[in-house]
Design an enzyme around this catalytic site. Structure first.
Site, PDB file in Angstrom:
ATOM      1  N   LYS A   1      31.736 -32.885 -43.923  1.00 44.77           N
ATOM      2  CA  LYS A   1      30.584 -32.577 -43.056  1.00 44.77           C
ATOM      3  C   LYS A   1      29.694 -33.792 -42.820  1.00 44.77           C
ATOM      4  O   LYS A   1      29.180 -34.002 -41.724  1.00 44.77           O
ATOM      5  CB  LYS A   1      29.745 -31.441 -43.645  1.00 44.77           C
ATOM      6  CG  LYS A   1      29.191 -31.792 -44.993  1.00 44.77           C
ATOM      7  CD  LYS A   1      28.586 -30.659 -45.730  1.00 44.77           C
ATOM      8  CE  LYS A   1      28.391 -31.097 -47.159  1.00 44.77           C
ATOM      9  NZ  LYS A   1      29.399 -30.752 -48.091  1.00 44.77           N
TER      10      LYS A   1
ATOM     11  N   VAL B   1      32.096 -26.671 -42.551  1.00 44.07           N
ATOM     12  CA  VAL B   1      30.884 -25.838 -42.492  1.00 44.07           C
ATOM     13  C   VAL B   1      31.188 -24.470 -43.095  1.00 44.07           C
ATOM     14  O   VAL B   1      32.128 -23.798 -42.684  1.00 44.07           O
ATOM     15  CB  VAL B   1      30.404 -25.651 -41.031  1.00 44.07           C
ATOM     16  CG1 VAL B   1      29.212 -24.717 -40.973  1.00 44.07           C
ATOM     17  CG2 VAL B   1      30.075 -26.994 -40.397  1.00 44.07           C
TER      18      VAL B   1
ATOM     19  N   GLY C   1      32.478 -23.461 -45.894  1.00 44.18           N
ATOM     20  CA  GLY C   1      33.698 -23.308 -46.696  1.00 44.18           C
ATOM     21  C   GLY C   1      34.754 -22.410 -46.071  1.00 44.18           C
ATOM     22  O   GLY C   1      35.353 -22.754 -45.056  1.00 44.18           O
TER      23      GLY C   1
ATOM     24  N   GLU D   1      25.111 -29.778 -57.976  1.00 46.45           N
ATOM     25  CA  GLU D   1      25.477 -31.054 -58.597  1.00 46.45           C
ATOM     26  C   GLU D   1      24.428 -31.427 -59.645  1.00 46.45           C
ATOM     27  O   GLU D   1      23.322 -30.896 -59.630  1.00 46.45           O
ATOM     28  CB  GLU D   1      25.488 -32.160 -57.535  1.00 46.45           C
ATOM     29  CG  GLU D   1      26.402 -31.901 -56.368  1.00 46.45           C
ATOM     30  CD  GLU D   1      27.864 -31.895 -56.777  1.00 46.45           C
ATOM     31  OE1 GLU D   1      28.213 -32.670 -57.687  1.00 46.45           O
ATOM     32  OE2 GLU D   1      28.626 -31.112 -56.215  1.00 46.45           O
TER      33      GLU D   1
ATOM     34  N   LYS E   1      25.497 -29.596 -41.844  1.00 49.02           N
ATOM     35  CA  LYS E   1      26.228 -28.449 -41.289  1.00 49.02           C
ATOM     36  C   LYS E   1      25.555 -27.961 -40.004  1.00 49.02           C
ATOM     37  O   LYS E   1      26.235 -27.586 -39.032  1.00 49.02           O
ATOM     38  CB  LYS E   1      26.300 -27.333 -42.329  1.00 49.02           C
ATOM     39  CG  LYS E   1      27.173 -27.715 -43.534  1.00 49.02           C
ATOM     40  CD  LYS E   1      26.969 -26.760 -44.705  1.00 49.02           C
ATOM     41  CE  LYS E   1      27.807 -27.160 -45.914  1.00 49.02           C
ATOM     42  NZ  LYS E   1      27.415 -26.465 -47.145  1.00 49.02           N
TER      43      LYS E   1
ATOM     44  N   GLY F   1      33.719 -23.721 -52.977  1.00 45.56           N
ATOM     45  CA  GLY F   1      34.747 -23.349 -53.940  1.00 45.56           C
ATOM     46  C   GLY F   1      36.110 -23.802 -53.450  1.00 45.56           C
ATOM     47  O   GLY F   1      36.361 -23.866 -52.244  1.00 45.56           O
TER      48      GLY F   1
END
Ligand code: HSE
Length: 442
Positions: free
Chosen positions: A116, A143, A145, A201, A216, A317
């Site tokens: 992205k 965008v 997932g 993160e 996105k 994921g």
């Protein structure tokens, strides 16, 4: 009469895939190609084979089965390999991903990317190169997932007059806001839980400050409105200043707070304009986006002919994102056999409406001295700047009072000027959170 059995398509020669990156998404893709290979061949007539995989470390266990000699640390060699027909890029970041993708396109190889950040900053350059060379550049996974949103915007809605797209496109922040809303946890506690579950993160800045959602949003706006929007065009605010009091106020007004990416097509004095922003928003509980909980994503599309649409699912994921990459891979492989390719159809540079000129209703909380005439002095400030109050409630806190209000649609600049003047009033202790209201405009 019984329907004749459809004849299974006979797989042609394998389409050989060069995979750049084998982290979460890459490893999931390898697994999915293995388990779905026969079904895909039967359905689409393409036989996918992961031929080369470029990684940073040859020794790390990725939990995938790969034949000897498939793994390499030389990504450029994978791109250049004559035994590779299609390139999948899941490295992320700008360089070397950009260079590798341009090289693949120049070699006439279709590219599938989940990147992205690269698309939101250099999408036009990549799309122009792919169009010139007549190869596919597909990026469903970039965008939201696993949610199919790129292909619907690019193909199914190609003729639609899309007026607005609103998305919950960051799972980490949606998880944090859900915990704060439903469990009463603080922002810091919810963030720590998101990190321990692997959503956020260790440096969660890109998620919580809205950069991830902003990239996105730029991609969504470009496709929805057929005009080029880049990451730098997107105004963004994150969720790190949202408090338990804001969540409680939203609940008392039958709203929930969500981090939204909002993309609008508007008429300006010189033609069409695009407004793109990411910020926490109060969403009425009846709105379909209000029910999107935990780390789920959703994209809500409003079109003139089609009406309202919502796309919902897992926005991150390995397996969900790998599934989106796999769909693109099958598409690119089928196109390769046919000698066809999809065009992105991105128009010229969008005319961006600056944030100061964008409009929405606003929620404000103002702590004031509790005495006669205070409300009138506050109302006068709103009137002076042309900001109309839609609803107002006051609650006493000791000898002070908290005024919670929602305005009608107002220009950002007018609202900011109102707040500046409110802060100068001697009867105002503090102007607290200012949150845009989305989904019940009036
Ligand atoms: N970090 C993102 C999220 C997923 O939390 O949704 C990758 O874009």
């Amino acid at each position: 009469m019984t329907e004749p059995e459809p004849s299974a398509a006979r797989p042609a020669a394998p389409v050989r895939v060069g995979l750049l990156g084998c982290g979460n998404v890459g490893a999931a893709l390898v697994g999915l190609v293995e388990t779905r290979r026969e079904a895909i061949a039967a359905r689409s007539g393409v036989d996918l084979e992961i031929t080369r995989v470029a990684v940073r470390s040859l020794t790390r266990d990725r939990g995938v089965k790969l034949a000897d000699g498939v793994l390499t640390t030389d990504a450029a060699a994978v791109v250049a390999d004559p035994e590779v027909d299609v390139v999948v890029e899941v490295i992320g970041g700008i360089e070397p991903a950009r260079e590798l993708i341009l090289d693949a396109i120049a070699a006439g190889k279709p590219v599938i990317t989940a990147n992205k950040e690269l698309l939101a900053n250099h999408g036009a350059e990549l799309a122009a190169a792919a169009d010139e060379k007549g190869v596919d550049l597909l990026f469903e996974a970039a965008v939201a997932g696993g949610i199919p949103i790129i292909r619907p915007l690019r193909e199914s809605l190609a003729g639609e007059d899309v007026t607005r797209v609103m998305g919950i496109v960051n799972g980490t922040t949606n998880f944090i806001l859900t915990r704060m809303t439903e469990e009463g946890t603080t922002y810091a506690e919810a963030l720590a839980e998101a990190q321990s579950l692997g959503y956020a993160e260790r440096d969660p800045t890109a998620d919580v400050e809205g950069y991830d959602a902003g990239a996105k949003a730029a991609i969504i706006a470009s496709l929805a409105f057929g005009t080029r929007v880049v990451a730098g065009d997107v105004y963004h605010e994150g969720i790190s200043s949202i408090t338990a009091a804001d969540i409680a106020s939203a609940a008392s007004l039958d709203h929930v707070i969500k981090l939204l990416a909002v993309c609008e097509r508007l008429e300006g004095p010189d033609g069409a304009e695009v407004a793109v922003r990411v910020h926490p928003a109060m969403v009425p509980v009846q709105h379909p986006l209000a029910g999107v909980r935990e780390s789920f994503n959703a994209v809500f599309v409003e079109g003139t002919a089609v009406g309202d649409l919502m796309f919902y699912g897992r926005g991150a994921g390995g397996d969900p994102t790998g599934s989106a990459v796999l769909g693109d891979l099958v598409d690119a492989a089928v196109n390769l056999h046919k000698g066809a390719h999809a065009t992105i159809g991105m128009g010229g540079r969008a005319q961006i409406r600056p944030i100061d000129d964008q409009q929405s209703p606003f929620y404000l909380s103002i702590d004031v001295v509790d005495r006669p005439g205070v409300l009138r002095s506050i109302a006068e400030v709103f009137e002076r700047h042309g900001v109309s109050i839609r609803s107002l409630e006051q609650e006493g806190i000791g000898d002070a009072a908290r005024i919670v209000m929602i305005t009608h649609r107002a220009r950002e600049a007018d609202l900011q000027a109102t707040v500046t003047d409110l802060r100068d009033l001697p009867t105002v202790h503090r102007v607290g959170s200012i949150i845009r209201v989305v989904g019940a405009e009036g």
